[in-house]
Write a protein that holds these residues in place. Structure first.
Motif, PDB file in Angstrom:
ATOM      1  N   GLU A 210       0.833  -1.202   0.000  1.00  0.00           N
ATOM      2  CA  GLU A 210       0.000   0.000   0.000  1.00  0.00           C
ATOM      3  C   GLU A 210       0.873   1.260   0.000  1.00  0.00           C
ATOM      4  O   GLU A 210       0.587   2.230  -0.706  1.00  0.00           O
ATOM      5  N   LYS A 211       1.939   1.229   0.792  1.00  0.00           N
ATOM      6  CA  LYS A 211       2.851   2.373   0.840  1.00  0.00           C
ATOM      7  C   LYS A 211       3.610   2.518  -0.480  1.00  0.00           C
ATOM      8  O   LYS A 211       3.912   3.643  -0.919  1.00  0.00           O
ATOM      9  N   LEU A 212       3.925   1.378  -1.122  1.00  0.00           N
ATOM     10  CA  LEU A 212       4.588   1.430  -2.423  1.00  0.00           C
ATOM     11  C   LEU A 212       3.688   2.117  -3.450  1.00  0.00           C
ATOM     12  O   LEU A 212       4.150   2.957  -4.227  1.00  0.00           O
ATOM     13  N   LEU A 213       2.407   1.763  -3.456  1.00  0.00           N
ATOM     14  CA  LEU A 213       1.481   2.392  -4.401  1.00  0.00           C
ATOM     15  C   LEU A 213       1.398   3.895  -4.177  1.00  0.00           C
ATOM     16  O   LEU A 213       1.247   4.675  -5.130  1.00  0.00           O
ATOM     17  N   ALA A 214       1.496   4.314  -2.926  1.00  0.00           N
ATOM     18  CA  ALA A 214       1.466   5.750  -2.618  1.00  0.00           C
ATOM     19  C   ALA A 214       2.684   6.481  -3.174  1.00  0.00           C
ATOM     20  O   ALA A 214       2.669   7.711  -3.309  1.00  0.00           O
ATOM     21  N   GLN A 215       3.739   5.742  -3.515  1.00  0.00           N
ATOM     22  CA  GLN A 215       4.931   6.334  -4.123  1.00  0.00           C
ATOM     23  C   GLN A 215       4.729   6.639  -5.612  1.00  0.00           C
ATOM     24  O   GLN A 215       5.613   7.208  -6.251  1.00  0.00           O
ATOM     25  N   ASN A 216       3.589   6.210  -6.151  1.00  0.00           N
ATOM     26  CA  ASN A 216       3.244   6.461  -7.557  1.00  0.00           C
ATOM     27  C   ASN A 216       4.301   5.907  -8.519  1.00  0.00           C
ATOM     28  O   ASN A 216       4.866   6.634  -9.351  1.00  0.00           O
ATOM     29  N   PRO A 217       4.590   4.594  -8.421  1.00  0.00           N
ATOM     30  CA  PRO A 217       5.578   4.026  -9.346  1.00  0.00           C
ATOM     31  C   PRO A 217       5.039   3.989 -10.769  1.00  0.00           C
ATOM     32  O   PRO A 217       3.822   3.938 -10.990  1.00  0.00           O
ATOM     33  N   ARG A 218       5.938   4.014 -11.712  1.00  0.00           N
ATOM     34  CA  ARG A 218       5.574   3.810 -13.122  1.00  0.00           C
ATOM     35  C   ARG A 218       5.659   2.314 -13.408  1.00  0.00           C
ATOM     36  O   ARG A 218       6.715   1.704 -13.203  1.00  0.00           O
ATOM     37  N   TRP A 219       4.559   1.729 -13.874  1.00  0.00           N
ATOM     38  CA  TRP A 219       4.526   0.299 -14.185  1.00  0.00           C
ATOM     39  C   TRP A 219       4.791   0.105 -15.672  1.00  0.00           C
ATOM     40  O   TRP A 219       4.195   0.787 -16.510  1.00  0.00           O
ATOM     41  N   VAL A 220       5.669  -0.835 -16.000  1.00  0.00           N
ATOM     42  CA  VAL A 220       6.060  -1.071 -17.389  1.00  0.00           C
ATOM     43  C   VAL A 220       6.059  -2.562 -17.679  1.00  0.00           C
ATOM     44  O   VAL A 220       6.052  -3.398 -16.780  1.00  0.00           O
ATOM     45  N   ARG A 221       6.089  -2.896 -18.955  1.00  0.00           N
ATOM     46  CA  ARG A 221       6.204  -4.286 -19.389  1.00  0.00           C
ATOM     47  C   ARG A 221       7.663  -4.583 -19.721  1.00  0.00           C
ATOM     48  O   ARG A 221       8.366  -3.771 -20.315  1.00  0.00           O
ATOM     49  N   GLY A 222       8.108  -5.778 -19.315  1.00  0.00           N
ATOM     50  CA  GLY A 222       9.479  -6.186 -19.599  1.00  0.00           C
ATOM     51  C   GLY A 222      10.442  -5.815 -18.487  1.00  0.00           C
ATOM     52  O   GLY A 222      10.342  -4.726 -17.905  1.00  0.00           O
ATOM     53  N   THR A 223      11.360  -6.712 -18.182  1.00  0.00           N
ATOM     54  CA  THR A 223      12.319  -6.453 -17.107  1.00  0.00           C
ATOM     55  C   THR A 223      13.540  -5.673 -17.592  1.00  0.00           C
ATOM     56  O   THR A 223      14.330  -5.189 -16.768  1.00  0.00           O
ATOM     57  N   ALA A 224      13.708  -5.543 -18.895  1.00  0.00           N
ATOM     58  CA  ALA A 224      14.790  -4.699 -19.409  1.00  0.00           C
ATOM     59  C   ALA A 224      14.347  -3.244 -19.495  1.00  0.00           C
ATOM     60  O   ALA A 224      15.198  -2.338 -19.510  1.00  0.00           O
ATOM     61  N   THR A 225      13.041  -2.996 -19.541  1.00  0.00           N
ATOM     62  CA  THR A 225      12.526  -1.636 -19.700  1.00  0.00           C
ATOM     63  C   THR A 225      12.949  -0.700 -18.567  1.00  0.00           C
ATOM     64  O   THR A 225      13.339   0.456 -18.835  1.00  0.00           O
ATOM     65  N   PRO A 226      12.917  -1.133 -17.279  1.00  0.00           N
ATOM     66  CA  PRO A 226      13.358  -0.214 -16.228  1.00  0.00           C
ATOM     67  C   PRO A 226      14.790   0.286 -16.423  1.00  0.00           C
ATOM     68  O   PRO A 226      15.063   1.480 -16.213  1.00  0.00           O
ATOM     69  N   VAL A 227      15.692  -0.576 -16.822  1.00  0.00           N
ATOM     70  CA  VAL A 227      17.085  -0.161 -17.017  1.00  0.00           C
ATOM     71  C   VAL A 227      17.181   0.877 -18.130  1.00  0.00           C
ATOM     72  O   VAL A 227      17.922   1.859 -18.030  1.00  0.00           O
ATOM     73  N   THR A 228      16.412   0.651 -19.198  1.00  0.00           N
ATOM     74  CA  THR A 228      16.403   1.611 -20.304  1.00  0.00           C
ATOM     75  C   THR A 228      15.940   2.980 -19.828  1.00  0.00           C
ATOM     76  O   THR A 228      16.551   4.008 -20.138  1.00  0.00           O
ATOM     77  N   LEU A 229      14.862   3.003 -19.038  1.00  0.00           N
ATOM     78  CA  LEU A 229      14.316   4.271 -18.566  1.00  0.00           C
ATOM     79  C   LEU A 229      15.238   4.940 -17.539  1.00  0.00           C
ATOM     80  O   LEU A 229      15.367   6.163 -17.510  1.00  0.00           O
ATOM     81  N   LEU A 230      15.881   4.132 -16.701  1.00  0.00           N
ATOM     82  CA  LEU A 230      16.840   4.705 -15.751  1.00  0.00           C
ATOM     83  C   LEU A 230      17.946   5.448 -16.472  1.00  0.00           C
ATOM     84  O   LEU A 230      18.433   6.475 -16.004  1.00  0.00           O
ATOM     85  N   SER A 231      18.340   4.930 -17.613  1.00  0.00           N
ATOM     86  CA  SER A 231      19.491   5.473 -18.341  1.00  0.00           C
ATOM     87  C   SER A 231      19.152   6.685 -19.188  1.00  0.00           C
ATOM     88  O   SER A 231      20.063   7.384 -19.655  1.00  0.00           O
ATOM     89  N   GLN A 232      17.859   6.938 -19.419  1.00  0.00           N
ATOM     90  CA  GLN A 232      17.467   8.060 -20.260  1.00  0.00           C
ATOM     91  C   GLN A 232      17.470   9.360 -19.458  1.00  0.00           C
ATOM     92  O   GLN A 232      16.800   9.460 -18.436  1.00  0.00           O
ATOM     93  N   SER A 233      18.190  10.347 -19.944  1.00  0.00           N
ATOM     94  CA  SER A 233      18.305  11.616 -19.214  1.00  0.00           C
ATOM     95  C   SER A 233      16.986  12.382 -19.152  1.00  0.00           C
ATOM     96  O   SER A 233      16.758  13.156 -18.225  1.00  0.00           O
ATOM     97  N   ASN A 234      16.093  12.149 -20.130  1.00  0.00           N
ATOM     98  CA  ASN A 234      14.823  12.866 -20.154  1.00  0.00           C
ATOM     99  C   ASN A 234      13.700  12.128 -19.425  1.00  0.00           C
ATOM    100  O   ASN A 234      12.544  12.524 -19.476  1.00  0.00           O
ATOM    101  N   SER A 235      14.054  11.043 -18.720  1.00  0.00           N
ATOM    102  CA  SER A 235      13.067  10.271 -17.965  1.00  0.00           C
ATOM    103  C   SER A 235      13.210  10.588 -16.477  1.00  0.00           C
ATOM    104  O   SER A 235      14.322  10.739 -15.959  1.00  0.00           O
ATOM    105  N   THR A 236      12.066  10.691 -15.799  1.00  0.00           N
ATOM    106  CA  THR A 236      12.102  10.926 -14.347  1.00  0.00           C
ATOM    107  C   THR A 236      12.374   9.644 -13.573  1.00  0.00           C
ATOM    108  O   THR A 236      12.621   9.692 -12.364  1.00  0.00           O
ATOM    109  N   SER A 237      12.309   8.497 -14.251  1.00  0.00           N
ATOM    110  CA  SER A 237      12.553   7.214 -13.589  1.00  0.00           C
ATOM    111  C   SER A 237      13.998   7.135 -13.114  1.00  0.00           C
ATOM    112  O   SER A 237      14.933   7.374 -13.892  1.00  0.00           O
ATOM    113  N   ALA A 238      14.181   6.800 -11.846  1.00  0.00           N
ATOM    114  CA  ALA A 238      15.527   6.832 -11.281  1.00  0.00           C
ATOM    115  C   ALA A 238      15.896   5.574 -10.518  1.00  0.00           C
ATOM    116  O   ALA A 238      17.079   5.290 -10.320  1.00  0.00           O
ATOM    117  N   VAL A 239      14.893   4.779 -10.073  1.00  0.00           N
ATOM    118  CA  VAL A 239      15.153   3.638  -9.190  1.00  0.00           C
ATOM    119  C   VAL A 239      14.262   2.469  -9.598  1.00  0.00           C
ATOM    120  O   VAL A 239      13.097   2.660  -9.966  1.00  0.00           O
TER     121      VAL A 239
END
Length: 361
Positions: A210-239
Motif C-alpha cells: 500500500e505504501k509502495l502504491l502511494a509512491q506512484n511508481p511507473r509500471w512497465v512491461r518487460g524487465t529490461a525496460t526499467p534499465v532503459t528508462l533509468l538510463s534516459q536523461s529525459n526520464s524521471t525514472s531513477a530507481v
C-alpha cells in the motif's frame, strides 16, 4: 455397422502426438559426452552447421552478443537465436511437440516448470555435456534432461545522476525522495517479478505494498525496460528493483542487493529437444555455454561451482538472502501463481502497452 472415420479424424490422428508418461519405458539413460569440443564442432559442421535456439527475454537484441561470440568461436556455424518472452515461447514449443513438427534444437527459458513436464512427455534429450559435473548439483537434472546455463536475478538499481543514494533494503524504496521516481515491471506480467513481490510481501506485509502504491511508481512491461528508462536523461525514472544488470553495471548505474530482505535469483535452464533437427549443433552450443571459457566471461554468478563471482561478490551459495532454487517451486504451483496474478491485476490493472519486444524503449 462399420463406421468409417472422417477425413478430419484421420488427419487429427496422424498429425497430433499425444503426451505420455515415459516412466515405465525405463529408457532414461543419458548420452555422456566424451568427445572434445573440437570434435563436436566437426560433427556440427557435418550436420549442416546450424543450431536453432529459442531464448527467453524481453528485447529482441538481448542475445546478439552470444550469437556474435559463438559464431566467431566456431566459424561456419550459424546460430539462429530467437528471443521472446518465455511464457510465449513455451506454448509454441508445445505446439511443435503436439504436431510432430519440431524445428527448434535448444530451448533456454525462464519457465522452469516446463522442463520436468517436457521430460515426462519424452520430449527432452538426456545428455551430459563435458562439464556437466562442474555445474552446481541443484542446477542440473541428474540425467541431463536440463541444466542451468546462466544465473539471472533482480537487484536494486538507480541512476547515480538522478538520486544521491539508492535503496539498500525494500523499506528504503518507501522513502519520500523516491516518490514519482520508481519504475517497476508489472508483477502480473512476469513470473520472476511476481515471485519477487511475493517474497517481499510475505516478509513485510501487505501494508508495504500500500505504501509502495502511494509512491506512484511507473509500471512497465518487460524487465529490461526499467534499465532503459533509468538510463534516459529525459526520464524521471531513477530507481528500480525489478530488473538486473548482472554484477558489473555501467558506471552511471548503482547496484545493491538486500541483506535483510530476500531477493530473486534463478538458473536459466537449457535443454535439447529429443527430436531436434540439429542435435550436434545444439550439443556444441550447450558445451560452449557451460565451458569455463564462457562462464568466466559472464557478468553474473556462474552455474559452475569452480567459477568465482566477478567483482569480489560472494558465491551465490554463501548469500543467505537469496535461494536460487526457490523459484522452481514457486513456478511449479501454477494455481497459486495465477491467483497472485489476479490479485495484482485487481490492484494495479492489466499490463498496459505493447509487448516489450515491440515497443521502442
Amino acid at each position: 455397422m462399420v463406421r468409417i472415420p472422417t477425413l478430419c479424424c484421420i488427419v487429427a490422428a496422424t498429425t497430433i502426438v499425444s503426451a505420455y508418461d515415459t516412466t515405465f519405458g525405463f529408457d532414461g539413460e543419458p548420452q555422456i559426452e566424451n568427445r572434445t569440443i573440437d570434435e563436436i564442432y566437426e560433427a556440427a559442421l557435418a550436420e549442416g552447421g546450424i543450431v536453432t535456439v529459442w531464448h527467453g527475454g524481453d528485447e529482441t537484441d538481448q542475445q546478439d552478443g552470444l550469437k556474435q561470440e559463438f559464431e566467431a568461436r566456431f566459424p561456419n556455424i550459424t546460430l539462429n537465436i530467437t528471443v521472446d518472452v518465455s511464457k510465449y515461447h513455451d506454448g509454441n514449443i508445445d505446439r511443435q511437440l503436439a504436431t510432430g513438427g519440431v524445428y527448434v534444437d535448444s530451448v533456454i527459458l525462464q519457465t522452469l516448470h516446463d522442463y520436468p513436464r517436457w521430460d515426462n512427455e519424452g520430449a527432452l534429450l538426456h545428455y551430459l555435456p563435458l562439464d556437466f559435473y562442474s555445474i552446481q548439483p541443484s542446477f542440473r537434472e541428474i540425467r541431463g534432461a536440463w541444466y542451468g546455463v546462466s544465473v539471472f536475478g533482480w537487484s536494486f538499481l538507480w541512476n547515480k545522476n538522478k538520486v544521491s543514494e539508492g535503496p539498500k533494503e525494500f523499506e528504503d524504496v518507501l522513502k519520500p525522495e523516491f516518490k514519482d521516481k520508481l519504475v517497476l515491471t508489472y508483477p502480473n506480467d512476469d513470473d520472476a517479478v511476481l515471485y519477487a513481490f511475493d517474497l517481499i510481501m510475505q516478509q513485510y506485509g501487505y501494508e508495504w505494498f500500500e505504501k509502495l502504491l502511494a509512491q506512484n511508481p511507473r509500471w512497465v512491461r518487460g524487465t529490461a525496460t526499467p534499465v532503459t528508462l533509468l538510463s534516459q536523461s529525459n526520464s524521471t525514472s531513477a530507481v528500480s528493483f525489478t530488473s538486473g544488470v548482472g554484477l558489473t553495471p555501467p558506471d552511471s548505474i548503482g547496484l545493491a542487493f538486500p541483506t535483510k530482505g530476500l531477493f530473486v535469483t534463478w538458473p536459466q535452464r537449457a535443454a535439447i529437444l529429443k527430436d531436434a533437427p540439429h542435435p550436434e549443433g545444439a550439443k556444441l552450443l550447450h558445451n560452449y555455454l557451460l565451458s569455463k571459457e564462457h562462464q568466466s566471461s559472464l557478468s553474473s554468478w556462474s552455474v559452475r561451482s569452480d567459477v568465482s563471482a566477478p567483482g569480489g561478490y560472494a558465491d551465490l551459495a554463501d548469500i543467505p538472502s537469496t535461494n536460487p532454487n526457490g523459484f522452481e517451486g514457486f513456478m511449479a504451483n501454477r494455481e497459486r501463481v495465477e491467483r497472485l496474478k489476479l490479485f495484482f491485476e485487481d490492484k494495479i490493472g492489466t499490463p498496459q502497452g505493447l509487448s516489450p519486444l515491440k515497443d521502442d524503449l
